[in-house]
Design an enzyme around this catalytic site. Structure first.
Site, PDB file in Angstrom:
ATOM      1  CG  HIS A 135       3.749  -1.028  -0.206  1.00 42.81           C
ATOM      2  ND1 HIS A 135       3.389  -1.972   0.720  1.00 42.81           N
ATOM      3  CD2 HIS A 135       4.190  -1.721  -1.294  1.00 42.81           C
ATOM      4  CE1 HIS A 135       3.587  -3.181   0.220  1.00 42.81           C
ATOM      5  NE2 HIS A 135       4.075  -3.061  -0.994  1.00 42.81           N
TER       6      HIS A 135
ATOM      7  CE  LYS B  27       1.383 -12.455  -5.217  1.00 44.13           C
ATOM      8  NZ  LYS B  27       2.021 -11.158  -5.058  1.00 44.13           N
TER       9      LYS B  27
ATOM     10  NE  ARG C  73      10.760  -4.907  -3.112  1.00 47.56           N
ATOM     11  CZ  ARG C  73       9.769  -5.740  -2.850  1.00 47.56           C
ATOM     12  NH1 ARG C  73       9.430  -5.984  -1.607  1.00 47.56           N
ATOM     13  NH2 ARG C  73       9.126  -6.343  -3.826  1.00 47.56           N
TER      14      ARG C  73
ATOM     15  CB  SER D 138       3.682  -7.493   2.144  1.00 49.91           C
ATOM     16  OG  SER D 138       3.395  -6.232   1.601  1.00 49.91           O
TER      17      SER D 138
HETATM   18  P1  ADP Z   1       3.109  -7.263  -5.886  1.00 47.21           P
HETATM   19  O1  ADP Z   1       2.433  -8.499  -5.393  1.00 47.21           O
HETATM   20  O2  ADP Z   1       2.475  -6.638  -7.070  1.00 47.21           O
HETATM   21  O3  ADP Z   1       4.611  -7.334  -6.001  1.00 47.21           O
HETATM   22  P2  ADP Z   1       3.500  -5.684  -3.511  1.00 47.21           P
HETATM   23  O4  ADP Z   1       2.396  -5.172  -2.653  1.00 47.21           O
HETATM   24  O5  ADP Z   1       4.465  -6.639  -2.916  1.00 47.21           O
HETATM   25  O6  ADP Z   1       2.751  -6.227  -4.757  1.00 47.21           O
HETATM   26  O7  ADP Z   1       4.320  -4.464  -4.106  1.00 47.21           O
HETATM   27  C1  ADP Z   1       3.724  -3.484  -4.888  1.00 47.21           C
HETATM   28  C2  ADP Z   1       4.800  -2.636  -5.530  1.00 47.21           C
HETATM   29  O8  ADP Z   1       5.536  -1.956  -4.534  1.00 47.21           O
HETATM   30  C3  ADP Z   1       5.830  -3.405  -6.351  1.00 47.21           C
HETATM   31  O9  ADP Z   1       6.187  -2.618  -7.460  1.00 47.21           O
HETATM   32  C4  ADP Z   1       6.992  -3.544  -5.414  1.00 47.21           C
HETATM   33  O10 ADP Z   1       8.216  -3.666  -6.108  1.00 47.21           O
HETATM   34  C5  ADP Z   1       6.908  -2.220  -4.680  1.00 47.21           C
HETATM   35  N1  ADP Z   1       7.505  -2.305  -3.346  1.00 47.21           N
HETATM   36  C6  ADP Z   1       7.234  -3.194  -2.370  1.00 47.21           C
HETATM   37  N2  ADP Z   1       8.004  -2.970  -1.287  1.00 47.21           N
HETATM   38  C7  ADP Z   1       8.806  -1.914  -1.596  1.00 47.21           C
HETATM   39  C8  ADP Z   1       9.860  -1.224  -0.912  1.00 47.21           C
HETATM   40  N3  ADP Z   1      10.248  -1.585   0.288  1.00 47.21           N
HETATM   41  N4  ADP Z   1      10.438  -0.180  -1.569  1.00 47.21           N
HETATM   42  C9  ADP Z   1      10.055   0.165  -2.818  1.00 47.21           C
HETATM   43  N5  ADP Z   1       9.091  -0.461  -3.517  1.00 47.21           N
HETATM   44  C10 ADP Z   1       8.469  -1.487  -2.919  1.00 47.21           C
END
Ligand code: ADP
Length: 162
Positions: free
Chosen positions: A17, A41, A90, A128
């Site tokens: 992130h 969630k 990803r 996460s």
């Molecule tokens: P959500 O529940 O909306 O997917 P996340 O917190 O998991 O929320 O992710 C938020 C955003 O960050 C999403 O667009 C996700 O694809 C992106 N993201 C999460 N991890 C990574 C990573 N390792 N590299 C690039 N983008 C990421």
């Protein structure tokens, strides 16, 4: 002035992130990193805790603001006068879902576009969920999250066990 929103659960925020935040902040005048308050969630961290962690790790970026929101992202984006939604990709598995959401959002509001950034290779595996999985077994999460957040993540699992 271009304002973008980078929405997510950030439960907790990872280096993946942070990489997205740093890269997208360079492209726009203002970046809102917005924590979705999604009651479905069952998150590990409260919205307040997630906002506070994000604020701590983005305080070196003057054009980044951390907020939280309920309800539909596209409505929140309009309310905040943001014209861009940033999402990270990803793997191919992210693509299908993200494409569907982005297309739906464009139908609801054609003035707001979704911009996809591909993950940096070193974080392609990182989510996460992985952080929580490893932390729940007491594993080393120093490759996944900033050092100053590690204690707070472990604490959640100690609290849960006691
Ligand atoms: P959500 O529940 O909306 O997917 P996340 O917190 O998991 O929320 O992710 C938020 C955003 O960050 C999403 O667009 C996700 O694809 C992106 N993201 C999460 N991890 C990574 C990573 N390792 N590299 C690039 N983008 C990421």
């Amino acid at each position: 002035m271009t304002r973008a929103i980078y929405p997510g659960s950030f439960d907790p925020v990872t280096f993946g992130h942070i990489d997205m935040i740093e890269r997208s902040a360079k492209m726009v005048d203002e970046l809102l990193v917005s924590v979705l308050n999604n009651s479905a969630k069952n998150p590990l961290f409260s919205v307040k805790e997630r906002v506070s962690m994000l604020e701590e790790i983005t305080n070196h970026l003057p054009n980044v603001k951390v907020t939280s929101f309920d309800g539909l992202l596209i409505d929140y984006a309009r309310e905040m006068d943001a014209s861009i939604i940033i999402r990270g990709l990803r793997a191919v598995t992210d693509f299908e879902y993200e494409l569907q959401i982005a297309q739906t959002n464009r139908i609801v509001n054609p003035n707001i576009d979704t911009l996809f950034l591909t993950t940096s290779l070193e974080y392609a595996y990182l989510s996460s969920t992985i952080v929580k999985e490893v932390a729940s077994y007491g594993g080393d999460i120093s490759h996944f999250v900033p050092e100053k957040l590690i204690g707070r993540i472990y604490e959640k699992y100690n609290n849960k066990e006691s």
